[in-house]
Scaffold this motif. Structure first.
Motif, PDB file in Angstrom:
ATOM      1  N   PHE A 137       2.101  17.990  -0.446  1.00 44.90           N
ATOM      2  CA  PHE A 137       2.967  16.886  -0.037  1.00 44.90           C
ATOM      3  C   PHE A 137       2.308  16.052   1.061  1.00 44.90           C
ATOM      4  CE2 PHE A 137       6.679  19.657  -1.495  1.00 44.90           C
ATOM      5  CZ  PHE A 137       6.764  18.985  -2.699  1.00 44.90           C
ATOM      6  N   ARG A 138       1.641  16.734   1.998  1.00 45.51           N
ATOM      7  CA  ARG A 138       0.963  16.001   3.071  1.00 45.51           C
ATOM      8  C   ARG A 138      -0.165  15.142   2.522  1.00 45.51           C
ATOM      9  NH1 ARG A 138       0.279  20.671   7.728  1.00 45.51           N
ATOM     10  NH2 ARG A 138       2.371  20.456   8.663  1.00 45.51           N
ATOM     11  N   TYR A 139      -0.923  15.681   1.585  1.00 45.98           N
ATOM     12  CA  TYR A 139      -2.032  14.923   1.011  1.00 45.98           C
ATOM     13  C   TYR A 139      -1.511  13.708   0.234  1.00 45.98           C
ATOM     14  CZ  TYR A 139      -6.342  13.898  -1.515  1.00 45.98           C
ATOM     15  OH  TYR A 139      -7.442  13.276  -2.033  1.00 45.98           O
ATOM     16  N   GLN A 140      -0.486  13.912  -0.568  1.00 46.95           N
ATOM     17  CA  GLN A 140       0.066  12.808  -1.342  1.00 46.95           C
ATOM     18  C   GLN A 140       0.669  11.748  -0.428  1.00 46.95           C
ATOM     19  OE1 GLN A 140       2.778  14.581  -4.132  1.00 46.95           O
ATOM     20  NE2 GLN A 140       1.192  15.852  -5.058  1.00 46.95           N
ATOM     21  N   ARG A 141       1.314  12.194   0.665  1.00 41.19           N
ATOM     22  CA  ARG A 141       1.868  11.226   1.614  1.00 41.19           C
ATOM     23  C   ARG A 141       0.753  10.386   2.234  1.00 41.19           C
ATOM     24  NH1 ARG A 141       3.373  11.640   7.307  1.00 41.19           N
ATOM     25  NH2 ARG A 141       4.957  10.074   7.768  1.00 41.19           N
ATOM     26  N   ARG A 142      -0.361  11.026   2.550  1.00 35.52           N
ATOM     27  CA  ARG A 142      -1.489  10.290   3.100  1.00 35.52           C
ATOM     28  C   ARG A 142      -2.024   9.261   2.108  1.00 35.52           C
ATOM     29  NH1 ARG A 142      -3.545   8.361   7.710  1.00 35.52           N
ATOM     30  NH2 ARG A 142      -5.821   8.218   7.627  1.00 35.52           N
ATOM     31  N   CYS A 143      -2.107   9.640   0.846  1.00 34.21           N
ATOM     32  CA  CYS A 143      -2.557   8.701  -0.187  1.00 34.21           C
ATOM     33  C   CYS A 143      -1.622   7.500  -0.284  1.00 34.21           C
ATOM     34  CB  CYS A 143      -2.645   9.410  -1.538  1.00 34.21           C
ATOM     35  SG  CYS A 143      -3.922  10.686  -1.651  1.00 34.21           S
ATOM     36  N   HIS A 144      -0.322   7.760  -0.285  1.00 33.29           N
ATOM     37  CA  HIS A 144       0.642   6.662  -0.377  1.00 33.29           C
ATOM     38  C   HIS A 144       0.595   5.771   0.860  1.00 33.29           C
ATOM     39  CE1 HIS A 144       2.414   7.821  -4.144  1.00 33.29           C
ATOM     40  NE2 HIS A 144       2.693   9.030  -3.715  1.00 33.29           N
ATOM     41  N   LYS A 145       0.370   6.357   2.035  1.00 33.52           N
ATOM     42  CA  LYS A 145       0.280   5.554   3.250  1.00 33.52           C
ATOM     43  C   LYS A 145      -0.945   4.645   3.211  1.00 33.52           C
ATOM     44  CE  LYS A 145       1.199   7.176   7.280  1.00 33.52           C
ATOM     45  NZ  LYS A 145       1.198   8.026   8.510  1.00 33.52           N
ATOM     46  N   LEU A 146      -2.074   5.154   2.719  1.00 33.77           N
ATOM     47  CA  LEU A 146      -3.273   4.324   2.606  1.00 33.77           C
ATOM     48  C   LEU A 146      -3.074   3.197   1.596  1.00 33.77           C
ATOM     49  CD1 LEU A 146      -6.049   7.085   2.653  1.00 33.77           C
ATOM     50  CD2 LEU A 146      -5.447   5.500   4.500  1.00 33.77           C
ATOM     51  N   THR A 147      -2.458   3.517   0.469  1.00 35.88           N
ATOM     52  CA  THR A 147      -2.198   2.486  -0.538  1.00 35.88           C
ATOM     53  C   THR A 147      -1.196   1.468  -0.023  1.00 35.88           C
ATOM     54  OG1 THR A 147      -2.538   4.219  -2.206  1.00 35.88           O
ATOM     55  CG2 THR A 147      -1.629   2.124  -2.970  1.00 35.88           C
ATOM     56  N   LEU A 148      -0.189   1.929   0.706  1.00 39.04           N
ATOM     57  CA  LEU A 148       0.789   1.028   1.307  1.00 39.04           C
ATOM     58  C   LEU A 148       0.123   0.083   2.295  1.00 39.04           C
ATOM     59  CD1 LEU A 148       3.703   0.138   2.000  1.00 39.04           C
ATOM     60  CD2 LEU A 148       3.811   2.072   3.566  1.00 39.04           C
ATOM     61  N   ALA A 149      -0.772   0.601   3.112  1.00 44.04           N
ATOM     62  CA  ALA A 149      -1.461  -0.244   4.096  1.00 44.04           C
ATOM     63  C   ALA A 149      -2.318  -1.302   3.401  1.00 44.04           C
ATOM     64  CB  ALA A 149      -2.318   0.618   5.013  1.00 44.04           C
ATOM     65  N   LEU A 150      -3.011  -0.910   2.340  1.00 39.63           N
ATOM     66  CA  LEU A 150      -3.838  -1.869   1.605  1.00 39.63           C
ATOM     67  C   LEU A 150      -2.986  -2.959   0.968  1.00 39.63           C
ATOM     68  CD1 LEU A 150      -6.578  -2.748   0.508  1.00 39.63           C
ATOM     69  CD2 LEU A 150      -6.263  -1.145  -1.393  1.00 39.63           C
ATOM     70  N   ALA A 151      -1.864  -2.577   0.355  1.00 42.56           N
ATOM     71  CA  ALA A 151      -0.977  -3.568  -0.258  1.00 42.56           C
ATOM     72  C   ALA A 151      -0.381  -4.500   0.791  1.00 42.56           C
ATOM     73  CB  ALA A 151       0.134  -2.857  -1.033  1.00 42.56           C
ATOM     74  N   ALA A 152      -0.018  -3.953   1.952  1.00 45.37           N
ATOM     75  CA  ALA A 152       0.537  -4.795   3.013  1.00 45.37           C
ATOM     76  C   ALA A 152      -0.497  -5.791   3.532  1.00 45.37           C
ATOM     77  CB  ALA A 152       1.050  -3.914   4.152  1.00 45.37           C
ATOM     78  N   ASP A 153      -1.748  -5.370   3.638  1.00 46.35           N
ATOM     79  CA  ASP A 153      -2.806  -6.285   4.075  1.00 46.35           C
ATOM     80  C   ASP A 153      -2.994  -7.427   3.084  1.00 46.35           C
ATOM     81  OD1 ASP A 153      -3.262  -4.861   6.378  1.00 46.35           O
ATOM     82  OD2 ASP A 153      -4.913  -3.670   5.539  1.00 46.35           O
ATOM     83  N   ARG A 154      -2.992  -7.098   1.807  1.00 41.55           N
ATOM     84  CA  ARG A 154      -3.158  -8.144   0.793  1.00 41.55           C
ATOM     85  C   ARG A 154      -1.944  -9.068   0.757  1.00 41.55           C
ATOM     86  NH1 ARG A 154      -6.462  -5.630  -4.396  1.00 41.55           N
ATOM     87  NH2 ARG A 154      -8.232  -4.855  -3.159  1.00 41.55           N
ATOM     88  N   LEU A 155      -0.775  -8.514   1.039  1.00 42.00           N
ATOM     89  CA  LEU A 155       0.416  -9.360   1.077  1.00 42.00           C
ATOM     90  C   LEU A 155       0.349 -10.333   2.251  1.00 42.00           C
ATOM     91  CD1 LEU A 155       3.162  -9.947  -0.210  1.00 42.00           C
ATOM     92  CD2 LEU A 155       4.156  -8.174   1.251  1.00 42.00           C
ATOM     93  N   ARG A 156      -0.168  -9.888   3.390  1.00 44.42           N
ATOM     94  CA  ARG A 156      -0.316 -10.794   4.534  1.00 44.42           C
ATOM     95  C   ARG A 156      -1.363 -11.871   4.268  1.00 44.42           C
ATOM     96  NH1 ARG A 156       0.498  -5.934   7.559  1.00 44.42           N
ATOM     97  NH2 ARG A 156      -1.756  -5.545   7.542  1.00 44.42           N
TER      98      ARG A 156
END
Length: 213
Positions: A137-156
């Motif tokens: 669960f911790r590893y998957q959460r880390r993956c989702h956080k990294l993907t979320l950060a990348l998507a947020a950067d592209r949205l900005r």
């Protein structure tokens, strides 16, 4: 031992890729430049790209919260398991300590030692299962956080983009942490294994000291 725990299967990848393109269909277009020798460049409108990236951000934010709650639940189960294990150890050792010397002799050591061995074996199997789930669960959460950060950067970045943007800028690949991130999971396994060996040695030594001295 594989510590990726199914995260590399890309649990959210298929869902995420569908979400990346689903809302972009309304503004999808193709252009062929005169010097591109027939190469097709896919573009989407900025509004459609923003909607698609917003969907990705929401998807991975929800997944991050979900994995956080699942990890917290596993931690609570692990703590309850620790409490039950220490309660069992205290009962066995107190029972050996309070028994009259005339009833228990050194030759009777195999009974508490065998019981302690079975308890440690069952405890290790349970801890291994909970740690596997928790680390997953911790590893998957880390993956989702990294993907979320990348998507947020592209949205900005879309705020300063033109009215149409390349479709490749809308696609956000599923991110994974570097291999060094897995080192803490290996340390967690090593610490728990050392803890089990230490408690087993202490329990058997305490039983020997009570029965034989």
């Amino acid at each position: 031992m594989d510590l990726h725990y199914g995260a590399r299967v890309g649990e959210a990848m298929a869902v995420g890729e569908a979400a990346y393109i689903a809302t972009a269909g309304t503004g999808h277009a193709s252009t062929t430049g005169p010097a591109s020798a027939g190469a097709v460049v896919d573009v989407v409108t900025r509004e459609s790209a923003a909607q698609a990236l917003g969907t990705v951000v929401q998807l991975h934010f929800d997944k991050t919260v979900e994995k956080k709650r699942a990890a917290d639940a596993q931690k609570q189960e692990l703590w309850r398991l620790f409490l039950a294990f220490f309660l069992l150890l205290s009962l066995v050792l107190s029972g050996v300590a309070t028994s009259p010397p005339a009833r228990l002799q050194c030759r009777h050591l195999w009974a508490p030692a065998g019981l302690l061995s079975l308890a440690h074996l069952a405890f290790y199997a349970a801890v291994a299962h909970h740690l596997r789930c928790l680390n997953g669960f911790r590893y998957q959460r880390r993956c989702h956080k990294l993907t979320l950060a990348l998507a947020a950067d592209r949205l900005r970045m879309l705020k300063s983009a033109a009215e149409v943007v390349p479709a490749a800028d809308v696609e956000v690949p599923y991110q994974e942490p570097p291999e060094a991130y897995l080192a803490k999971f290996r340390r967690s396994w090593a610490i728990h294994f050392a803890f089990l060996i230490t408690t087993f040695a202490f329990s058997v030594a305490a039983s020997v000291a009570i029965l034989c001295f």
